[in-house]
Scaffold this motif. Sequence first.
Motif, PDB file in Angstrom:
ATOM      1  N   ALA A 225      49.863  84.473  47.933  1.00 55.93           N
ATOM      2  CA  ALA A 225      50.517  85.046  48.994  1.00 55.93           C
ATOM      3  C   ALA A 225      50.961  86.476  48.572  1.00 55.93           C
ATOM      4  O   ALA A 225      51.173  87.398  49.683  1.00 55.93           O
ATOM      5  N   ARG A 226      51.317  86.865  47.474  1.00 59.65           N
ATOM      6  CA  ARG A 226      51.830  88.151  47.096  1.00 59.65           C
ATOM      7  C   ARG A 226      50.791  89.276  46.902  1.00 59.65           C
ATOM      8  O   ARG A 226      51.280  90.447  46.458  1.00 59.65           O
ATOM      9  N   ALA A 229      49.618  92.381  49.257  1.00 62.93           N
ATOM     10  CA  ALA A 229      50.977  93.098  49.562  1.00 62.93           C
ATOM     11  C   ALA A 229      51.771  93.628  48.449  1.00 62.93           C
ATOM     12  O   ALA A 229      52.292  94.494  48.707  1.00 62.93           O
ATOM     13  N   HIS A 256      48.893  78.433  54.061  1.00 62.42           N
ATOM     14  CA  HIS A 256      49.882  79.094  54.694  1.00 62.42           C
ATOM     15  C   HIS A 256      50.302  78.545  56.050  1.00 62.42           C
ATOM     16  O   HIS A 256      51.360  78.569  56.733  1.00 62.42           O
ATOM     17  N   THR A 265      57.378  81.666  53.047  1.00 59.99           N
ATOM     18  CA  THR A 265      56.719  83.002  52.667  1.00 59.99           C
ATOM     19  C   THR A 265      57.251  84.021  53.607  1.00 59.99           C
ATOM     20  O   THR A 265      57.074  84.107  54.749  1.00 59.99           O
ATOM     21  N   LEU A 267      57.481  87.905  53.435  1.00 62.56           N
ATOM     22  CA  LEU A 267      56.687  89.100  52.915  1.00 62.56           C
ATOM     23  C   LEU A 267      57.550  90.255  52.946  1.00 62.56           C
ATOM     24  O   LEU A 267      57.524  91.180  52.005  1.00 62.56           O
ATOM     25  N   ILE A 270      59.755  89.843  49.958  1.00 60.45           N
ATOM     26  CA  ILE A 270      58.951  89.998  48.703  1.00 60.45           C
ATOM     27  C   ILE A 270      58.543  91.386  48.424  1.00 60.45           C
ATOM     28  O   ILE A 270      58.786  92.052  47.379  1.00 60.45           O
ATOM     29  N   LYS A 271      58.191  92.217  49.416  1.00 59.56           N
ATOM     30  CA  LYS A 271      57.898  93.613  49.276  1.00 59.56           C
ATOM     31  C   LYS A 271      59.153  94.392  48.652  1.00 59.56           C
ATOM     32  O   LYS A 271      59.010  95.278  47.950  1.00 59.56           O
ATOM     33  N   TRP A 295      47.097  86.275  58.543  1.00 58.72           N
ATOM     34  CA  TRP A 295      47.140  84.950  57.772  1.00 58.72           C
ATOM     35  C   TRP A 295      46.749  83.823  58.779  1.00 58.72           C
ATOM     36  O   TRP A 295      46.730  82.710  58.392  1.00 58.72           O
TER      37      TRP A 295
END
Length: 298
Positions: A225-226, A229, A256, A265, A267, A270-271, A295
């Motif tokens: 998932a990461r 990105a 997903h 999730t 993002l 995460i980013k 996705w």
Amino acid sequence: MKNAEFGGGGAFVRQANRFTAKISADPGAEFPAEPGRYRLFVSYACPWAHRTLIVRRLLGLEEAIPVGVVDPIRDERGWRFPEPDPVTGASFLSELYLATDPSFDGRYTVPCVWDTATGRLVTNDFPEITTTFETAFAAWHAPGAPDLYPQALRGEIDELNALVYATVNNGVYKAGFAKEQGAYEDAARALFATLDRLEERLSDRRFLFGDDLTEADVRLYPTLARFDAVYYSHFKCNVRRLVDHPNLWRYARELHAIPAFGETTDLDQIKRHYYVTQRNVNPTGVVPIGPEIDWNLR
């Protein structure tokens, strides 16, 4: 990144987990499984914590295991709570580590589990937390919850998990944090060799062990998932993108689409965590606006 987390040749060596007590279904255990007793601390940005959120949701343990979430941006004080945690009163995760062991001088990591009965951290042993949810908390699984760690497959699941951890889950960090060219290239080559093996494995099956979800899928997904990105650019894992692997990309999108995976999730978090927090890799703290990733399953 503490110097203790680097070995010879500039290779990244992840610190050992400090708290490794077991939560058990045995009522005579020091830490018996009880609904509502333990509090799980996570970050949506962290792949190790992400897997605990997935399992908690898949098994219907939301009420049995309450959760506290830290802010995705971490500084020299460690993970911060956006507001003081309503159960422990902590403003920083470090307070809970030091309340349990005042001599602790490592990184304060998520996921970790706090025992409200004894007022201490029980475990930050991330490989064991999900299997504990799957086994010790079986009495509180929702009706129809999947058996993510079936007895008959545990040996095979553990074997695959060991490979995926060493070369993929932790492999991206070995590449991203390497201080010398050789250490980086060794990690990156091992990463893509395993991705190639997984691509082949998924050529004739829906999930890693067939038609049913297992712990192995939970452990692989957060890294996938990461990948495009963050890891592809930030950690220089740029031989190929996830979307360049047809079977892995189909598999990741199918996971997903399952709410326990997709809805945990984030993002954006995460980013922001990787690009802002890890100034040793990205000194400017600038967060890229891309990539644009669809996705949705076709």
